[in-house]
Write a protein that holds these residues in place. Structure first.
Motif, mmCIF file in Angstrom:
data_model
loop_
_atom_site.group_PDB
_atom_site.id
_atom_site.type_symbol
_atom_site.label_atom_id
_atom_site.label_comp_id
_atom_site.label_asym_id
_atom_site.label_seq_id
_atom_site.Cartn_x
_atom_site.Cartn_y
_atom_site.Cartn_z
ATOM 1 N N ASP A 1 20.511 13.685 47.593
ATOM 2 C CA ASP A 1 19.799 14.453 46.814
ATOM 3 C C ASP A 1 18.400 14.071 46.422
ATOM 4 O O ASP A 1 17.476 14.528 46.352
ATOM 5 C CB ASP A 1 20.361 15.236 45.700
ATOM 6 C CG ASP A 1 21.384 16.363 46.174
ATOM 7 O OD1 ASP A 1 21.451 16.662 47.305
ATOM 8 O OD2 ASP A 1 22.335 16.629 45.317
ATOM 9 N N ARG A 2 18.600 12.557 45.898
ATOM 10 C CA ARG A 2 17.421 11.808 45.246
ATOM 11 C C ARG A 2 16.409 11.615 46.608
ATOM 12 O O ARG A 2 15.230 12.021 46.599
ATOM 13 C CB ARG A 2 17.756 10.748 44.690
ATOM 14 C CG ARG A 2 18.337 11.050 43.393
ATOM 15 C CD ARG A 2 18.379 9.877 42.417
ATOM 16 N NE ARG A 2 17.291 8.776 42.425
ATOM 17 C CZ ARG A 2 17.189 7.585 41.998
ATOM 18 N NH1 ARG A 2 18.527 7.187 41.743
ATOM 19 N NH2 ARG A 2 16.298 6.692 42.185
ATOM 20 N N ILE A 3 16.877 11.378 47.729
ATOM 21 C CA ILE A 3 16.118 10.800 48.934
ATOM 22 C C ILE A 3 15.558 12.116 49.490
ATOM 23 O O ILE A 3 14.130 12.314 49.877
ATOM 24 C CB ILE A 3 17.118 10.322 49.968
ATOM 25 C CG1 ILE A 3 17.651 9.024 49.554
ATOM 26 C CG2 ILE A 3 16.436 10.162 51.442
ATOM 27 C CD1 ILE A 3 18.697 8.137 50.311
ATOM 28 N N ASP A 4 16.390 13.417 49.579
ATOM 29 C CA ASP A 4 15.719 14.487 49.748
ATOM 30 C C ASP A 4 14.428 15.055 49.083
ATOM 31 O O ASP A 4 13.585 15.507 49.500
ATOM 32 C CB ASP A 4 16.763 15.616 49.870
ATOM 33 C CG ASP A 4 18.022 15.521 51.027
ATOM 34 O OD1 ASP A 4 17.706 14.558 51.863
ATOM 35 O OD2 ASP A 4 19.130 16.037 50.843
ATOM 36 N N ASP A 5 14.568 14.810 47.782
ATOM 37 C CA ASP A 5 13.556 15.380 46.945
ATOM 38 C C ASP A 5 12.396 14.419 46.943
ATOM 39 O O ASP A 5 11.164 15.004 47.063
ATOM 40 C CB ASP A 5 14.078 15.334 45.404
ATOM 41 C CG ASP A 5 15.217 16.467 45.201
ATOM 42 O OD1 ASP A 5 15.320 17.323 46.013
ATOM 43 O OD2 ASP A 5 15.911 16.474 44.246
ATOM 44 N N GLU A 6 12.736 13.225 47.169
ATOM 45 C CA GLU A 6 11.663 12.265 47.389
ATOM 46 C C GLU A 6 10.812 12.397 48.587
ATOM 47 O O GLU A 6 9.479 12.354 48.600
ATOM 48 C CB GLU A 6 12.099 10.875 47.337
ATOM 49 C CG GLU A 6 11.164 9.780 47.308
ATOM 50 C CD GLU A 6 11.898 8.374 47.290
ATOM 51 O OE1 GLU A 6 11.581 7.687 48.350
ATOM 52 O OE2 GLU A 6 12.628 8.108 46.369
ATOM 53 N N ALA B 1 6.831 11.702 56.662
ATOM 54 C CA ALA B 1 8.030 12.100 55.716
ATOM 55 C C ALA B 1 9.542 11.908 56.387
ATOM 56 O O ALA B 1 10.406 11.774 55.695
ATOM 57 C CB ALA B 1 7.536 13.404 55.034
ATOM 58 N N ARG B 2 9.406 12.610 57.227
ATOM 59 C CA ARG B 2 10.771 12.672 58.193
ATOM 60 C C ARG B 2 11.189 11.392 58.746
ATOM 61 O O ARG B 2 12.462 11.089 58.633
ATOM 62 C CB ARG B 2 10.680 13.551 59.654
ATOM 63 C CG ARG B 2 10.414 14.898 59.357
ATOM 64 C CD ARG B 2 10.617 15.800 60.705
ATOM 65 N NE ARG B 2 10.595 17.156 60.526
ATOM 66 C CZ ARG B 2 11.357 17.982 60.244
ATOM 67 N NH1 ARG B 2 12.639 17.527 60.542
ATOM 68 N NH2 ARG B 2 11.242 19.332 60.158
ATOM 69 N N ALA B 3 10.356 10.456 59.204
ATOM 70 C CA ALA B 3 10.822 9.205 59.617
ATOM 71 C C ALA B 3 11.148 8.425 58.163
ATOM 72 O O ALA B 3 12.305 7.819 58.266
ATOM 73 C CB ALA B 3 9.604 8.506 59.975
ATOM 74 N N ARG B 4 10.545 8.499 57.129
ATOM 75 C CA ARG B 4 10.883 7.757 55.864
ATOM 76 C C ARG B 4 12.351 8.465 55.509
ATOM 77 O O ARG B 4 13.040 7.564 54.985
ATOM 78 C CB ARG B 4 9.962 8.077 54.752
ATOM 79 C CG ARG B 4 10.021 7.074 53.685
ATOM 80 C CD ARG B 4 8.754 7.162 52.602
ATOM 81 N NE ARG B 4 8.739 8.621 52.069
ATOM 82 C CZ ARG B 4 7.856 9.558 52.333
ATOM 83 N NH1 ARG B 4 6.696 9.255 53.218
ATOM 84 N NH2 ARG B 4 7.691 10.668 51.666
ATOM 85 N N HIS B 5 12.400 9.832 55.462
ATOM 86 C CA HIS B 5 13.619 10.192 55.088
ATOM 87 C C HIS B 5 14.875 9.632 56.124
ATOM 88 O O HIS B 5 15.897 9.372 55.386
ATOM 89 C CB HIS B 5 13.587 11.839 55.258
ATOM 90 C CG HIS B 5 14.943 12.640 55.107
ATOM 91 N ND1 HIS B 5 15.888 12.807 55.743
ATOM 92 C CD2 HIS B 5 15.146 12.977 53.671
ATOM 93 C CE1 HIS B 5 16.768 13.620 55.165
ATOM 94 N NE2 HIS B 5 16.412 13.660 53.760
ATOM 95 N N PHE C 1 12.332 17.419 51.079
ATOM 96 C CA PHE C 1 13.232 18.305 51.772
ATOM 97 C C PHE C 1 14.073 18.903 50.769
ATOM 98 O O PHE C 1 15.085 19.283 51.341
ATOM 99 C CB PHE C 1 13.980 17.281 52.840
ATOM 100 C CG PHE C 1 13.044 16.872 53.962
ATOM 101 C CD1 PHE C 1 12.727 17.630 55.017
ATOM 102 C CD2 PHE C 1 12.689 15.485 54.290
ATOM 103 C CE1 PHE C 1 11.569 17.311 55.852
ATOM 104 C CE2 PHE C 1 12.025 15.164 55.138
ATOM 105 C CZ PHE C 1 11.459 16.010 55.988
ATOM 106 N N GLY C 2 13.770 18.636 49.534
ATOM 107 C CA GLY C 2 15.059 19.177 48.654
ATOM 108 C C GLY C 2 14.668 20.724 48.590
ATOM 109 O O GLY C 2 13.743 21.354 49.006
ATOM 110 N N GLU C 3 15.489 21.472 47.558
ATOM 111 C CA GLU C 3 15.366 22.848 47.229
ATOM 112 C C GLU C 3 13.897 22.931 46.577
ATOM 113 O O GLU C 3 13.458 22.168 45.778
ATOM 114 C CB GLU C 3 16.486 23.152 46.418
ATOM 115 C CG GLU C 3 17.772 23.212 47.032
ATOM 116 C CD GLU C 3 18.614 23.635 46.177
ATOM 117 O OE1 GLU C 3 18.395 24.899 45.397
ATOM 118 O OE2 GLU C 3 19.715 23.317 46.269
ATOM 119 N N ASN C 4 13.369 24.132 46.645
ATOM 120 C CA ASN C 4 11.857 24.341 46.208
ATOM 121 C C ASN C 4 12.155 25.153 44.858
ATOM 122 O O ASN C 4 12.867 25.760 44.681
ATOM 123 C CB ASN C 4 11.166 25.021 47.264
ATOM 124 C CG ASN C 4 10.510 24.190 48.076
ATOM 125 O OD1 ASN C 4 10.535 23.109 48.075
ATOM 126 N ND2 ASN C 4 10.271 24.776 49.286
#
Length: 87
Positions: free
Chosen positions: A76-81, A8-12, A84-87
């Motif tokens: 924000d969309r990338i973070d959520d996907e 997930a980190r690498a994709r992000h 890594f977005g807000e919970n």
């Protein structure tokens, strides 16, 4: 760190890096390229002003603000996907 989290980190990072490249290219275009062609753009008018003048005075600034908001929205969309977005 688990394998899923590492992936997930690498994709992000890949998506964030690509977005940054696109934003930098757009920023370069509206900072330099448009102004290099100002003489040719001045043959057209926008709201009564020569287009080259308008882009130098206001147009580029408007584009920069729009780029900032679009980049923030896409990030924000990338973070959520990637989780890594807000919970």
């Amino acid at each position: 760190m688990s394998q899923d989290k590492s992936e997930a980190r690498a994709r992000h990072w890949v998506k964030t890096r690509n977005l940054t490249y696109v934003v930098l290219v757009l920023w370069f275009i509206f900072s330099f390229v448009v102004h290099w062609f100002a003489k040719g753009l001045n043959e057209m008018n926008f709201m009564g002003f020569p287009l080259g003048y308008y882009m130098a005075a206001q147009g580029s600034l408007i584009v920069f603000v729009v780029i900032i908001f679009v980049q923030n929205w896409l990030q924000d969309r990338i973070d959520d996907e990637c989780g890594f977005g807000e919970n």
